[in-house]
Design an enzyme around this catalytic site. Structure first.
Site, PDB file in Angstrom:
ATOM      1  N   ASP A 150       0.942  -1.363   0.048  1.00 19.54           N
ATOM      2  CA  ASP A 150      -0.050   0.046  -0.108  1.00 19.54           C
ATOM      3  C   ASP A 150       0.867   1.381   0.070  1.00 19.54           C
ATOM      4  O   ASP A 150       0.539   2.270  -0.992  1.00 19.54           O
ATOM      5  CB  ASP A 150      -0.830   0.006   1.129  1.00 19.54           C
ATOM      6  N   ALA A 192      -4.726   2.671  -0.736  1.00 24.37           N
ATOM      7  CA  ALA A 192      -4.704   2.095  -1.965  1.00 24.37           C
ATOM      8  C   ALA A 192      -5.241   0.537  -2.116  1.00 24.37           C
ATOM      9  O   ALA A 192      -5.927  -0.179  -2.978  1.00 24.37           O
ATOM     10  CB  ALA A 192      -3.465   2.077  -2.653  1.00 24.37           C
ATOM     11  N   ASP A 193      -4.738   0.000  -0.988  1.00 25.98           N
ATOM     12  CA  ASP A 193      -5.174  -1.540  -0.601  1.00 25.98           C
ATOM     13  C   ASP A 193      -6.882  -1.742  -0.631  1.00 25.98           C
ATOM     14  O   ASP A 193      -7.164  -2.520  -1.446  1.00 25.98           O
ATOM     15  CB  ASP A 193      -4.638  -2.157   0.565  1.00 25.98           C
ATOM     16  N   LEU A 194      -7.307  -0.937   0.118  1.00 26.23           N
ATOM     17  CA  LEU A 194      -8.753  -0.841   0.379  1.00 26.23           C
ATOM     18  C   LEU A 194      -9.520  -0.441  -1.049  1.00 26.23           C
ATOM     19  O   LEU A 194     -10.582  -1.231  -1.358  1.00 26.23           O
ATOM     20  CB  LEU A 194      -9.329  -0.098   1.394  1.00 26.23           C
ATOM     21  N   GLY A 228      -9.176  -3.215  -3.513  1.00 27.75           N
ATOM     22  CA  GLY A 228     -10.435  -4.382  -3.265  1.00 27.75           C
ATOM     23  C   GLY A 228     -11.739  -3.707  -3.530  1.00 27.75           C
ATOM     24  O   GLY A 228     -12.484  -4.699  -4.311  1.00 27.75           O
TER      25      GLY A 228
END
Length: 404
Positions: free
Chosen positions: A139, A167-169, A172
């Site tokens: 991230d 960024a990760d979330l 997703g």
């Protein structure tokens, strides 16, 4: 009433954030999500605290409404079992490094031969191709390369990332949206497809204002603290006991703002005629505002602005957020049962449906809790299941990790 994705089966081969968060969204929407984990410890988040009764508190939240199957995908038996599971699936979500699934014989081209209708979602740091594809990407790297860290923080300060793994979330979320969109396309064409989402492109996709400025003028945005890119006042201001945010950028809200705080003299200053002009004079406007707001508490400032219809909000810490009366009345928080932890408080889904509410089931499963049940559903003979368990290719909870 059934949830929107009832009847859809999702196979998740993921760890940490992007794929598990994508699959959690689909599980909240009613999909039967089967999380495939390594028998030797499972998803690495299981080992991340804080722990309650020996169980990971974060894992119990990001993996709610899922079932766990423990399979060693580095063994031929584990690969064969996953292929059997894919035959019954609508969606597969994975976030291994690009090429890893293909090397296992589980890439999209491999699995579409098993199930041509499969929607295959791959989440990665940099995408499935391009010069960076093979590099590890977390991230903070996506926030850095994607520009977010260049506009986050205060002018002249050290680099700062967004406080949550944004960024990760959002990768997703794009993965979940891509899966649902591909399912709709499949209903029209009868065929599945590969969906490629990355942390980098998720981060760059936020740059709406920054792109508007750069592509129009060539100007490169920088950090502004809490201030807006082009209008004012739209930022956090100090109070006597903390901070609150204000947004008085239309003529109506600017007049209401000045009336609420007794700053009507600013209305007579032509230099502050519109929000763009005020933005250019923030260096003197904000101190003039804070000369008044610092004489009042946050609650007093918010109440005065609310009374005049001016957008505002206190800056809450998470102890206040998680006890917020508005969220409580909207029943955003809910409790999911866990066999070792008891009730586990959950963050609600941000999607509210009038006719098909989201799923509110169990907390994240024990490692391998559903291995036998799911393999039976896939049609594996009992002797084959017993062999996989005996050889350690598959595992059924409780495992030493979960019973410790």
């Amino acid at each position: 009433m059934t949830a929107p994705l009832s009847g859809i089966r999702v196979v998740e081969v993921g760890a940490f954030m992007a794929a598990p968060f994508a699959a959690m969204q689909l599980a909240d929407l009613g999909a039967d999500v089967v999380k495939v984990e390594n028998p030797a410890g499972g998803d690495q988040v299981r080992a991340i605290g804080p722990f309650v009764a020996g169980h990971s508190s974060p894992f119990a939240r990001i993996n709610r409404n899922k079932r766990s199957v423990a399979l060693d995908l580095k063994s031929p038996g584990g690969v064969a079992a996953l292929r059997r599971l894919v035959e019954t699936a609508d969606v597969l979500v994975e976030n291994l490094r690009p090429g890893a699934m293909r090397r296992l014989g589980l890439g999209y081209d491999d699995l579409k031969k098993v199930n041509p209708k499969l929607v295959y979602v791959s989440a990665s740091g940099w995408g499935q191709d391009g010069p960076l594809a093979g590099l590890p990407g977390l991230d903070i790297m996506a926030q850095a390369r994607g520009g977010l860290m260049s506009v986050t923080g205060s002018p002249g300060g050290e680099p700062v990332k967004v406080g949550v793994p944004i960024a990760d979330l959002v990768c997703g979320l794009y993965g979940a949206l891509g899966a649902v969109s591909a399912l709709h396309a499949r209903a029209l064409t009868g065929e599945g497809q590969h969906v490629d989402v990355s942390l980098l492109e998720s981060a760059v996709s936020f740059a709406i204002w920054e792109a508007g400025k750069y592509f129009a003028t060539g100007e490169v945005s920088g950090p502004l603290g809490s201030a807006h890119q082009s209008t004012a006042p739209y930022q956090a201001v100090r109070t006597s006991d903390g901070w609150c945010t204000v947004g008085a950028v239309t003529p109506k809200t600017w007049h209401g703002f000045c009336a609420a705080l007794g700053l009507t003299d600013l209305l007579d200053d032509d230099r502050y005629g519109d929000a763009h002009d005020r933005h250019g004079l923030r260096h003197e406007l904000i101190p003039a505002i804070e000369a008044v707001t610092t004489q009042r508490t946050t609650a007093e400032v918010v109440a005065a602005l609310d009374a005049h219809g001016v957008p505002c909000a206190p800056i809450s810490d998470y102890s206040q957020v998680f006890n917020d009366e508005h969220l409580d009345r909207r029943r955003f928080f809910w409790d999911a049962e866990h066999p070792g932890m008891g009730p586990v408080r959950q963050l609600g889904s941000a999607m509210r449906f009038s006719a098909t509410p989201t799923e509110r089931g169990a907390a994240g499963p024990l490692l391998g809790a559903d291995t036998v049940a799911v393999l039976r559903e896939c049609g594996l003979p009992e002797q084959e299941i017993d062999r996989l368990l005996a050889e350690g290719v598959a595992a059924q909870s409780p495992t030493p990790l979960e019973s410790s």
